[in-house]
Design a protein around this motif. Structure first.
Motif, short mmCIF file in Angstrom:
data_model
loop_
_atom_site.label_atom_id
_atom_site.label_comp_id
_atom_site.label_asym_id
_atom_site.label_seq_id
_atom_site.Cartn_x
_atom_site.Cartn_y
_atom_site.Cartn_z
N PHE A 1 -12.49 5.76 -8.68
CA PHE A 1 -12.34 4.96 -7.46
C PHE A 1 -11.88 3.53 -7.76
CE2 PHE A 1 -14.89 8.39 -5.54
CZ PHE A 1 -14.08 8.65 -4.45
N ARG A 2 -12.35 2.95 -8.86
CA ARG A 2 -11.89 1.60 -9.22
C ARG A 2 -10.40 1.61 -9.54
NH1 ARG A 2 -16.59 -0.71 -13.32
NH2 ARG A 2 -18.20 -1.11 -11.74
N THR A 3 -9.98 2.59 -10.33
CA THR A 3 -8.57 2.67 -10.71
C THR A 3 -7.70 3.02 -9.52
OG1 THR A 3 -9.27 3.42 -12.91
CG2 THR A 3 -6.95 3.71 -12.34
N PHE A 4 -8.17 3.95 -8.69
CA PHE A 4 -7.40 4.37 -7.52
C PHE A 4 -7.18 3.19 -6.57
CE2 PHE A 4 -7.03 6.30 -3.25
CZ PHE A 4 -5.94 7.13 -3.47
N ALA A 5 -8.21 2.40 -6.34
CA ALA A 5 -8.09 1.24 -5.44
C ALA A 5 -7.06 0.25 -5.98
CB ALA A 5 -9.45 0.57 -5.28
N ASN A 6 -7.12 -0.01 -7.29
CA ASN A 6 -6.16 -0.94 -7.89
C ASN A 6 -4.73 -0.41 -7.81
OD1 ASN A 6 -8.34 -2.50 -8.55
ND2 ASN A 6 -8.03 -2.46 -10.76
N ALA A 7 -4.56 0.89 -8.05
CA ALA A 7 -3.23 1.49 -8.03
C ALA A 7 -2.64 1.47 -6.62
CB ALA A 7 -3.29 2.93 -8.56
N ILE A 8 -3.46 1.76 -5.62
CA ILE A 8 -2.98 1.73 -4.23
C ILE A 8 -2.55 0.32 -3.84
CG2 ILE A 8 -3.69 1.96 -1.83
CD1 ILE A 8 -2.98 4.61 -3.12
N LEU A 9 -3.34 -0.67 -4.26
CA LEU A 9 -2.96 -2.06 -3.97
C LEU A 9 -1.64 -2.41 -4.64
CD1 LEU A 9 -6.41 -3.89 -4.30
CD2 LEU A 9 -5.08 -3.52 -2.21
N LEU A 10 -1.43 -1.92 -5.85
CA LEU A 10 -0.17 -2.16 -6.54
C LEU A 10 1.00 -1.55 -5.77
CD1 LEU A 10 1.62 -2.96 -8.98
CD2 LEU A 10 0.97 -0.78 -10.03
N PHE A 11 0.84 -0.30 -5.34
CA PHE A 11 1.93 0.36 -4.62
C PHE A 11 2.19 -0.30 -3.27
CE2 PHE A 11 1.04 4.17 -7.41
CZ PHE A 11 2.29 4.17 -8.01
N LEU A 12 1.14 -0.77 -2.61
CA LEU A 12 1.34 -1.49 -1.35
C LEU A 12 2.13 -2.78 -1.58
CD1 LEU A 12 -2.16 -1.07 0.37
CD2 LEU A 12 0.01 -0.02 1.07
N ALA A 13 1.83 -3.46 -2.68
CA ALA A 13 2.56 -4.69 -3.00
C ALA A 13 4.03 -4.38 -3.28
CB ALA A 13 1.93 -5.37 -4.21
N VAL A 14 4.28 -3.28 -3.99
CA VAL A 14 5.66 -2.89 -4.30
C VAL A 14 6.43 -2.56 -3.02
CG1 VAL A 14 7.10 -1.13 -5.42
CG2 VAL A 14 5.12 -2.09 -6.63
N MET A 15 5.75 -1.91 -2.07
CA MET A 15 6.40 -1.55 -0.80
C MET A 15 6.85 -2.77 -0.01
SD MET A 15 4.02 1.58 0.59
CE MET A 15 3.60 2.96 -0.49
N LEU A 16 6.20 -3.91 -0.24
CA LEU A 16 6.55 -5.13 0.49
C LEU A 16 7.76 -5.84 -0.11
CD1 LEU A 16 2.98 -6.61 1.09
CD2 LEU A 16 4.43 -5.40 2.74
N ILE A 17 8.18 -5.42 -1.31
CA ILE A 17 9.33 -6.04 -1.96
C ILE A 17 10.62 -5.52 -1.33
CG2 ILE A 17 10.58 -6.32 -4.14
CD1 ILE A 17 7.91 -5.86 -5.58
N PRO A 18 11.52 -6.40 -0.89
CA PRO A 18 12.80 -5.94 -0.33
C PRO A 18 13.58 -5.10 -1.34
CG PRO A 18 12.45 -8.28 0.09
CD PRO A 18 11.40 -7.87 -0.89
N MET A 19 14.06 -3.95 -0.90
CA MET A 19 14.79 -3.04 -1.76
C MET A 19 16.28 -3.09 -1.46
SD MET A 19 12.76 -1.60 -3.86
CE MET A 19 10.97 -1.64 -4.12
N PRO A 20 17.11 -2.70 -2.44
CA PRO A 20 18.55 -2.64 -2.20
C PRO A 20 18.88 -1.75 -1.00
CG PRO A 20 18.08 -2.38 -4.53
CD PRO A 20 16.77 -2.35 -3.83
N GLU A 21 19.95 -2.08 -0.31
CA GLU A 21 20.32 -1.34 0.89
C GLU A 21 20.55 0.14 0.60
OE1 GLU A 21 23.78 -1.50 4.37
OE2 GLU A 21 23.50 -3.17 3.00
N ALA A 22 21.04 0.44 -0.60
CA ALA A 22 21.32 1.83 -0.97
C ALA A 22 20.06 2.68 -1.01
CB ALA A 22 22.02 1.89 -2.32
N PHE A 23 18.89 2.04 -1.20
CA PHE A 23 17.64 2.78 -1.27
C PHE A 23 17.12 3.13 0.12
CE2 PHE A 23 16.02 1.05 -5.62
CZ PHE A 23 17.21 1.47 -6.20
N GLY A 24 17.63 2.46 1.13
CA GLY A 24 17.08 2.59 2.47
C GLY A 24 17.15 3.99 3.02
N GLY A 25 16.17 4.35 3.79
CA GLY A 25 16.12 5.66 4.43
C GLY A 25 15.62 5.54 5.83
N GLY A 26 14.68 6.39 6.19
CA GLY A 26 14.13 6.35 7.53
C GLY A 26 12.93 7.24 7.66
#
Length: 293
Positions: free
Chosen positions: A108-133
């Motif tokens: 649970f400690r590792t899972f919480a940290n990993a989810i926070l990391l992925f949430l932070a990554v999701m907030l980073i603007p991505m190249p237009e080519a990566f965009g989807g829907g």
């Protein structure tokens, strides 16, 4: 190594059956058992009238039922591994996991940290080519989510039990050097992710990504003395790539959102893999922080 002193909790149950002959016999039984049971399952499914479409859905993962069936088949290697441990090594499936309180805490400690990391990554603007829907309506996704989480955990647990649990502990009981028990299972793990037919020129980079992930998970397992951190990182990673974001027309049947590219878009996928490299390093670091060992 002092950093890996806790690893003994997983190695000690493997010592009485640490011979390479038993390990080779166990691996052979696992391969034959998994192939035979999967063959039997698909032979039964082949009797269905919609088999041709179902087969495509399972192999490409383009629908929820295809993904659920594909992920659900990972119960087979868990069952075969359980039988193999009892027959050849005289040890339990439970012995591959480590002490329960430590495993739950570190998971649970590792899972919480990993989810926070992925949430932070999701907030980073991505190249237009990566965009989807949006891949499917939110309420439809929410209804299938509990089942998706369940079968996804079966899938990641099967892989961690086999590679970081069984192979790593049996090799570590026979060989002291990490280059054997850390690298060898990770190389096999990576090669099983190699698919030139699906990923083309990106097949080897994806396999190497899996190898590196395997070595990180092996390191955390040895430091923690349980499978909790490896299970958590694997679960968080696959939730993100299978249940949240899916590639276009490939393993997107359970995903809420879909990327703007698929395996056939080799240049875009190659760039995505380059961007994932620092995320992979951060994933290992959040695991180290979580267990503080």
């Amino acid at each position: 190594m002092k950093a890996y002193s806790a690893h003994s909790a997983l190695i000690d149950p493997a010592r009485p059956s640490a011979s390479l002959l038993r390990l080779f016999g166990g691996m052979a039984l696992i391969v034959v058992g998994v192939l035979a049971l999967n063959f039997g399952l698909f032979q039964m499914l082949a009797q269905r009238e919609d088999w041709s479409s179902l087969y495509y859905e399972v192999t490409e993962g383009t629908t929820a039922r295809g993904m659920l069936l594909m992920l659900g088949t990972f119960v087979i290697p868990v069952a075969v591994l359980w039988v193999t441990l009892e027959m050849i090594h005289r040890r339990t499936l439970r012995s591959l996991i480590g002490p329960a309180p430590d495993t739950v805490r570190d998971f649970f400690r590792t899972f919480a940290n990993a989810i926070l990391l992925f949430l932070a990554v999701m907030l980073i603007p991505m190249p237009e080519a990566f965009g989807g829907g949006i891949n499917q309506p939110f309420l439809d996704w929410l209804l299938i989510l509990p089942i998706g989480l369940g079968v996804l955990f079966i899938q990641i647990a099967a892989e961690e039990l086999l590679f970081r649990g069984y192979l790593q502990s049996q090799l570590a009981a026979r060989f002291n050097h990490p280059i054997v028990w850390m690298v060898l299972p990770s190389v096999i793990f990576g090669l099983l992710h190699l698919s030139t037919e699906t990923y083309g020129s990106n097949a080897w980079p994806i396999a190497i990504w899996a190898m590196v992930f395997g070595m990180m998970a092996a390191d955390l397992t040895a430091r923690a003395g349980n499978l909790g951190p490896a299970l958590a990182l694997h679960f968080a990673n696959n939730i993100t790539s299978i249940l949240i974001f899916g590639m276009k027309d490939h393993w997107n049947g359970l995903a809420l959102m879909e990327a703007g590219f698929g395996p056939q878009d080799t240049d875009i996928l190659a760039n995505a893999l380059l961007l994932e490299a620092p995320v992979l390093l951060c994933l290992w670091l959040v695991g180290r922080i979580a267990i503080k060992r």
